[in-house]
Design a protein around this motif. Structure first.
Motif, short mmCIF file in Angstrom:
data_model
loop_
_atom_site.label_atom_id
_atom_site.label_comp_id
_atom_site.label_asym_id
_atom_site.label_seq_id
_atom_site.Cartn_x
_atom_site.Cartn_y
_atom_site.Cartn_z
N ARG A 183 -20.39 21.38 -15.01
CA ARG A 183 -20.25 22.76 -14.56
C ARG A 183 -19.21 22.84 -13.44
O ARG A 183 -18.35 23.73 -13.43
CB ARG A 183 -21.60 23.29 -14.08
N ARG A 184 -19.28 21.89 -12.50
CA ARG A 184 -18.33 21.92 -11.38
C ARG A 184 -16.90 21.70 -11.87
O ARG A 184 -15.97 22.35 -11.38
CB ARG A 184 -18.69 20.85 -10.35
N LEU A 185 -16.71 20.78 -12.83
CA LEU A 185 -15.37 20.55 -13.36
C LEU A 185 -14.83 21.82 -13.99
O LEU A 185 -13.66 22.15 -13.87
CB LEU A 185 -15.40 19.43 -14.40
N ASN A 186 -15.72 22.56 -14.66
CA ASN A 186 -15.30 23.79 -15.32
C ASN A 186 -14.92 24.86 -14.30
O ASN A 186 -13.89 25.52 -14.43
CB ASN A 186 -16.42 24.29 -16.24
N THR A 187 -15.72 25.03 -13.25
CA THR A 187 -15.43 26.10 -12.30
C THR A 187 -14.37 25.69 -11.28
O THR A 187 -13.49 26.48 -10.96
CB THR A 187 -16.71 26.55 -11.57
N GLU A 188 -14.44 24.43 -10.79
CA GLU A 188 -13.51 24.04 -9.73
C GLU A 188 -12.17 23.56 -10.27
O GLU A 188 -11.13 23.85 -9.69
CB GLU A 188 -14.13 22.94 -8.87
N GLN A 189 -12.19 22.79 -11.36
CA GLN A 189 -10.93 22.25 -11.88
C GLN A 189 -10.39 23.09 -13.05
O GLN A 189 -9.35 22.79 -13.61
CB GLN A 189 -11.10 20.81 -12.36
N HIS A 190 -11.14 24.13 -13.43
CA HIS A 190 -10.74 25.03 -14.52
C HIS A 190 -10.47 24.28 -15.81
O HIS A 190 -9.51 24.58 -16.52
CB HIS A 190 -9.52 25.85 -14.12
N VAL A 191 -11.29 23.26 -16.10
CA VAL A 191 -11.17 22.56 -17.36
C VAL A 191 -11.91 23.36 -18.42
O VAL A 191 -13.10 23.61 -18.29
CB VAL A 191 -11.77 21.14 -17.28
N THR A 192 -11.19 23.79 -19.44
CA THR A 192 -11.83 24.47 -20.55
C THR A 192 -12.61 23.44 -21.36
O THR A 192 -12.10 22.35 -21.61
CB THR A 192 -10.76 25.13 -21.44
N MET A 193 -13.84 23.78 -21.74
CA MET A 193 -14.65 22.76 -22.40
C MET A 193 -15.37 23.30 -23.62
O MET A 193 -15.77 24.45 -23.67
CB MET A 193 -15.72 22.23 -21.45
N MET A 194 -15.52 22.41 -24.59
CA MET A 194 -16.36 22.71 -25.73
C MET A 194 -17.41 21.60 -25.77
O MET A 194 -17.08 20.42 -25.86
CB MET A 194 -15.54 22.71 -27.01
N LEU A 195 -18.67 22.01 -25.67
CA LEU A 195 -19.75 21.07 -25.47
C LEU A 195 -20.70 21.12 -26.65
O LEU A 195 -21.19 22.18 -27.01
CB LEU A 195 -20.48 21.47 -24.18
N VAL A 196 -20.92 19.98 -27.26
CA VAL A 196 -21.84 19.92 -28.38
C VAL A 196 -23.13 19.28 -27.88
O VAL A 196 -23.08 18.26 -27.20
CB VAL A 196 -21.20 19.09 -29.52
N GLU A 197 -24.26 19.91 -28.14
CA GLU A 197 -25.51 19.39 -27.59
C GLU A 197 -26.71 19.66 -28.48
O GLU A 197 -26.75 20.63 -29.21
CB GLU A 197 -25.80 20.07 -26.24
N GLN A 198 -27.66 18.73 -28.39
CA GLN A 198 -28.97 19.00 -29.00
C GLN A 198 -29.89 19.60 -27.96
O GLN A 198 -30.82 20.33 -28.28
CB GLN A 198 -29.60 17.67 -29.43
N ASN A 199 -29.65 19.22 -26.71
CA ASN A 199 -30.49 19.68 -25.62
C ASN A 199 -30.07 21.11 -25.26
O ASN A 199 -29.26 21.35 -24.37
CB ASN A 199 -30.30 18.75 -24.43
#
Lengths: 259, 294
Positions: A183-199
């Motif tokens: 979450r911090r990488l996304n908000t602070e470093q503005h890394v766009t992410m696509m996250l695949v999860e079962q959880n």
């Protein structure tokens, strides 16, 4: 639709031999977003990521990275274009040191000064990796290996990062720690992410937008908060039982709204 | 004094075995295939250098012919991977092994056709010269072999641990999939490893031919080098060298100290050692195994 789409997938289909694993998936990830794809075992989530990042070739459909079609390209060209895939199960280089693993993440780059700055950035998010810099990566614990895999992915300076099941095999506490950093990488470093999860619980907590995948198809798509509040997602992915009958038992054959 | 000479000549032989074994291990680590033509690569490397420098053929300067032969062998290795093996991607290991055995035959007969099947020796600037320390007489060729091997392995070590390409080669051999994900061009890296092992084979061949004659069937030496690689632990570069040195030393020593009538023991000794190592340390002396964590 203010921000531009970093990644756009249209009618993607891919096969394992005769078995169709992805049956016409379309989705979009816009700049700065953290999009999650939820689904049970065998829903096709990993296959979807592999097809997007070029490890597998699609049978049909298009993958556009910042407007350019990239489907069927070799992974090294896709990484150089700005998409990095952090694979499931922490695929690290076990006999290389932590520092060498991190350095390999920047294989496609040659701007020395920027690479050094990014190394510092990665170590600031994962201080434990800095402590273990000279250690062989195979000797790290599972959680540290996952951190290393994410840190190594960051070194490619991605415009979009594909994360495949970062919580796999980690304790709830470690999962929380890793997702906090995501979450911090996304908000602070503005890394766009696509996250695949079962959880689903943790994934919907950090994501801004979400897709639900089942048997190779996208069956739901909405804001993460809306998904988390939806009856079906609660019942089937978050394990919150809805209507109990008079005997206080859950109906074991609940129909899903999309079937 | 006799003993020192025996050791030095054993070490020199061992270095040649070690370098061929190094070629085996390089390719095995990078591609998980065993190149049974490695010995023949060595033989061809020697013949290419010989063809360039011997007065009967092109008569180039020896110091020009050596790097040229290395480049030619590197190109041959690269082209073999690029032109043949890459199209075998996904086939079973057995078919790749058979392919390399076939390649060995092709190289052997090609060499025989081009350079004849007669043994020839490489004309080196230091052929036949000796160094004398008191009572010890050492051939310069043997000293040269040891020095070149030390320098070559030293530079390989620096290459693999310090350069980006070298580390990427290690990375690709440890986890091919992850290397793909990181944007490392795995296929090109594998071809480059073949090129590297071709160049190493050329050096081994030149060293081998400088201390004796070479003929197209010299490539069968590769079998001994294969044993060296297995003794060292297939997959370990230092292990390959140590394995080569062990075999190189054991051969002359067992011949020298064998009881009368058992002189043939020198031929069996390398394989007997291989057997013993495999029984007591099945992974080889320097086995490098790392279990993946789940």
């Amino acid at each position: 639709m203010s921000a531009t789409a970093v990644l756009r997938v249209d009618n993607l289909e891919s096969y394992y031999g005769p078995i169709q694993a992805i049956r016409g998936v379309s989705l979009e990830v816009r700049e700065g977003q953290l999009v999650t794809v939820l689904g049970a075992n065998g829903a096709g989530k990993t296959t979807l990521l592999k097809t997007i990042s070029g490890v597998m070739d699609p049978e049909k459909g298009t993958v556009k990275l910042e407007g350019t079609e990239i489907q069927g390209n070799e992974p090294d060209r896709i990484v150089a274009r700005g998409m990095v895939h952090v694979p499931e199960g922490r695929e690290i280089f076990p006999l290389l040191t932590v520092a060498e693993n991190i350095a390999m993440g920047a294989y496609t780059r040659s701007d020395k000064a920027a690479i050094n700055a990014d190394e510092e950035m990665v170590y600031s998010y994962f201080p434990i990796l800095k402590e273990r810099m000279t250690q062989a990566a195979g000797t790290l614990s599972g959680g540290q290996q996952q951190m290393l895999a994410i840190g190594r992915g960051l070194m490619a300076k991605p415009h979009i990062m594909l994360l495949d099941e970062p919580s796999l095999g980690l304790s709830p506490l470690l999962t929380e720690e890793i997702f906090d950093i995501i979450r911090r990488l996304n908000t602070e470093q503005h890394v766009t992410m696509m996250l695949v999860e079962q959880n689903a619980a943790v994934a919907l907590d950090v994501a801004t937008y979400g897709y639900v995948m089942e048997l190779g198809r996208i069956v739901m798509a909405d804001e993460a908060a809306t998904l988390a509040a939806s009856k079906d997602v609660q019942e089937f992915y978050l394990g919150i039982s809805q209507d109990e009958n008079q005997r206080g038992q859950r109906r074991w054959k609940q129909r899903k709204t999309w079937r | 004094m006799d003993f020192v000479q025996l050791i030095v000549s054993g070490l020199a032989n061992g270095c040649v075995y070690g370098l061929i074994a190094l070629g085996f291990v390089l390719i095995y680590k990078a591609t998980e295939a065993v190149n049974f033509a490695q010995g023949d690569f060595m033989m061809i490397g020697a013949f290419v250098c010989l063809g360039l420098t011997n007065a009967d053929f092109m008569g180039l300067n020896f110091w020009l012919a050596v790097p040229l032969a290395m480049v030619i062998m590197a190109a041959l290795g690269y082209l073999f991977d690029w032109g043949v093996l890459r199209h075998m991607f996904g086939q079973s290991q057995v078919s790749i092994v058979i392919l390399t055995i076939a390649l060995g035959f092709i190289l052997r007969f090609a060499a025989g056709t081009i350079w004849s099947h007669e043994p020839v020796s490489l004309e080196t600037p230091f052929a036949g010269q000796d160094l004398r320390f008191g009572g010890v007489v050492l051939g310069i060729d043997e000293i040269a072999i040891i020095v070149v091997t030390v320098v070559l392995t030293g530079s390989l070590f620096v290459f693999f641990s310090k350069t980006k390409l070298g580390v990427a080669m290690q990375a690709a051999s440890q986890n091919q999939l992850a290397a793909y994900y990181m944007g490392i061009p795995v296929k090109r890296i594998q071809s480059l490893v073949w090129a590297l092992s071709g160049a190493v084979a050329a050096v081994a061949g030149i060293l081998f031919a400088s201390k004796g004659a070479i003929d197209p069937s010299s490539g069968l030496l590769g079998i001994k080098a294969f044993a060296a690689a297995a003794i060292g632990g297939f997959g370990s570069l230092p292990g390959a060298l140590v394995g080569g040195l062990i075999i190189g030393l054991v051969e002359p020593l067992s011949a020298r100290f064998a009881p009368d009538g058992f002189a043939g023991i020198a031929r069996i000794a390398p394989y007997a050692i291989l057997l013993i190592v495999l029984i007591f340390r099945p992974g080889g002396i320097f086995s490098q195994t790392q279990k993946k964590k789940v």
